[in-house]
Design a protein around this motif. Structure first.
Motif, short mmCIF file in Angstrom:
data_model
loop_
_atom_site.label_atom_id
_atom_site.label_comp_id
_atom_site.label_asym_id
_atom_site.label_seq_id
_atom_site.Cartn_x
_atom_site.Cartn_y
_atom_site.Cartn_z
N ALA A 1 0.82 -1.18 0.00
CA ALA A 1 0.00 0.00 0.00
C ALA A 1 0.88 1.26 0.00
N MET A 2 1.96 1.22 0.75
CA MET A 2 2.83 2.38 0.83
C MET A 2 3.47 2.66 -0.53
N LEU A 3 3.92 1.62 -1.23
CA LEU A 3 4.54 1.81 -2.54
C LEU A 3 3.54 2.36 -3.55
N ARG A 4 2.30 1.86 -3.51
CA ARG A 4 1.29 2.36 -4.43
C ARG A 4 1.01 3.84 -4.17
N GLY A 5 1.05 4.22 -2.91
CA GLY A 5 0.84 5.62 -2.55
C GLY A 5 1.96 6.52 -3.08
N MET A 6 3.13 5.93 -3.32
CA MET A 6 4.26 6.70 -3.83
C MET A 6 4.33 6.65 -5.36
N GLY A 7 3.33 6.02 -6.02
CA GLY A 7 3.28 6.02 -7.47
C GLY A 7 3.76 4.74 -8.13
N TRP A 8 4.04 3.70 -7.36
CA TRP A 8 4.48 2.44 -7.95
C TRP A 8 3.30 1.68 -8.52
N LYS A 9 3.51 1.06 -9.68
CA LYS A 9 2.48 0.23 -10.30
C LYS A 9 3.03 -1.17 -10.50
N GLU A 10 2.15 -2.15 -10.37
CA GLU A 10 2.59 -3.55 -10.53
C GLU A 10 3.08 -3.79 -11.95
N GLY A 11 4.22 -4.51 -12.07
CA GLY A 11 4.80 -4.79 -13.39
C GLY A 11 5.83 -3.76 -13.81
N GLU A 12 6.03 -2.71 -13.02
CA GLU A 12 7.02 -1.69 -13.32
C GLU A 12 8.11 -1.70 -12.25
N GLY A 13 9.27 -1.20 -12.62
CA GLY A 13 10.33 -1.04 -11.65
C GLY A 13 10.17 0.27 -10.91
N ILE A 14 11.11 0.56 -10.04
CA ILE A 14 11.08 1.81 -9.28
C ILE A 14 11.45 2.97 -10.20
N ASN A 15 10.82 4.10 -10.04
CA ASN A 15 11.04 5.32 -10.84
C ASN A 15 10.75 5.10 -12.32
N GLY A 16 9.82 4.20 -12.65
CA GLY A 16 9.44 3.98 -14.04
C GLY A 16 10.44 3.17 -14.86
N LYS A 17 11.48 2.63 -14.20
CA LYS A 17 12.46 1.80 -14.91
C LYS A 17 11.87 0.43 -15.18
N ALA A 18 12.56 -0.37 -16.01
CA ALA A 18 12.08 -1.71 -16.34
C ALA A 18 12.04 -2.58 -15.09
N GLU A 19 11.16 -3.58 -15.11
CA GLU A 19 11.02 -4.47 -13.98
C GLU A 19 12.30 -5.28 -13.79
N VAL A 20 12.72 -5.42 -12.57
CA VAL A 20 13.94 -6.16 -12.24
C VAL A 20 13.62 -7.64 -12.15
N VAL A 21 14.41 -8.46 -12.84
CA VAL A 21 14.22 -9.90 -12.80
C VAL A 21 15.16 -10.49 -11.74
N PRO A 22 14.62 -11.20 -10.74
CA PRO A 22 15.48 -11.77 -9.70
C PRO A 22 16.37 -12.88 -10.26
N VAL A 23 17.57 -13.04 -9.68
CA VAL A 23 18.50 -14.09 -10.10
C VAL A 23 18.86 -14.95 -8.91
N GLU A 24 19.31 -16.17 -9.21
CA GLU A 24 19.80 -17.09 -8.19
C GLU A 24 21.24 -17.42 -8.52
N TYR A 25 22.05 -17.65 -7.50
CA TYR A 25 23.41 -18.09 -7.69
C TYR A 25 23.46 -19.60 -7.56
N VAL A 26 24.12 -20.26 -8.51
CA VAL A 26 24.25 -21.71 -8.49
C VAL A 26 25.44 -22.04 -7.61
N PRO A 27 25.25 -22.82 -6.53
CA PRO A 27 26.37 -23.10 -5.63
C PRO A 27 27.43 -23.97 -6.29
N ARG A 28 28.69 -23.68 -5.98
CA ARG A 28 29.82 -24.47 -6.47
C ARG A 28 30.12 -25.56 -5.45
#
Length: 130
Positions: A1-28
């Motif tokens: 709710a707080m993020l929506r109040g600051m102008g964030w929309k679902e599917g967008e990144g922060i400040n209108g940038k592209a959505e960030v895709v999470p990554v995982e590290y493969v353990p060695r």
């Protein structure tokens, strides 16, 4: 709710940038250098039976790696949801057929008898086949 109040929309990144895709590290594998591959585990020897804790098994862990589909190379970082594959055998194994591509025995075939050496000085003993 707080993020929506600051102008964030679902599917967008922060400040209108592209959505960030999470990554995982493969353990060695533990104590393995950056360009090294794990040696085959020697079976049989050791301290005898191991006490099995809940959730564990006596089966050795599979060595799983991530192969990038675009380049075909191994990577240590993958996107969430991409599949890992089991590491295949590498190098020359005893008994493997090989083709000789240079030297006196060019265009002949052989079988690997043994392999050895360290890093950049690997060698293989082969036996010519008919």
């Amino acid at each position: 709710a707080m993020l929506r109040g600051m102008g964030w929309k679902e599917g967008e990144g922060i400040n209108g940038k592209a959505e960030v895709v999470p990554v995982e590290y493969v353990p060695r594998p533990q104590l393995l250098g950056l360009s090294a591959t794990p040696a085959a585990e020697a079976g049989g020897g050791g301290k005898g039976k191991k006490f099995i804790k809940p959730g564990e098994s006596r089966e050795p862990k599979k060595d799983m790696i991530y192969i990038d589909k675009e380049t075909g190379k191994q990577k240590w970082v993958k996107k969430v949801g991409e599949e890992l594959v089991e590491r295949g055998a590498t190098g020359f194994a005893a008994g493997a057929p090989v083709a000789i591509v240079g030297g006196v025995h060019k265009d002949l075939y052989a079988r690997v008898v043994s392999t050895g050496g360290i890093a950049d000085q690997m060698s293989a003993v082969v036996k010519l086949t008919v």
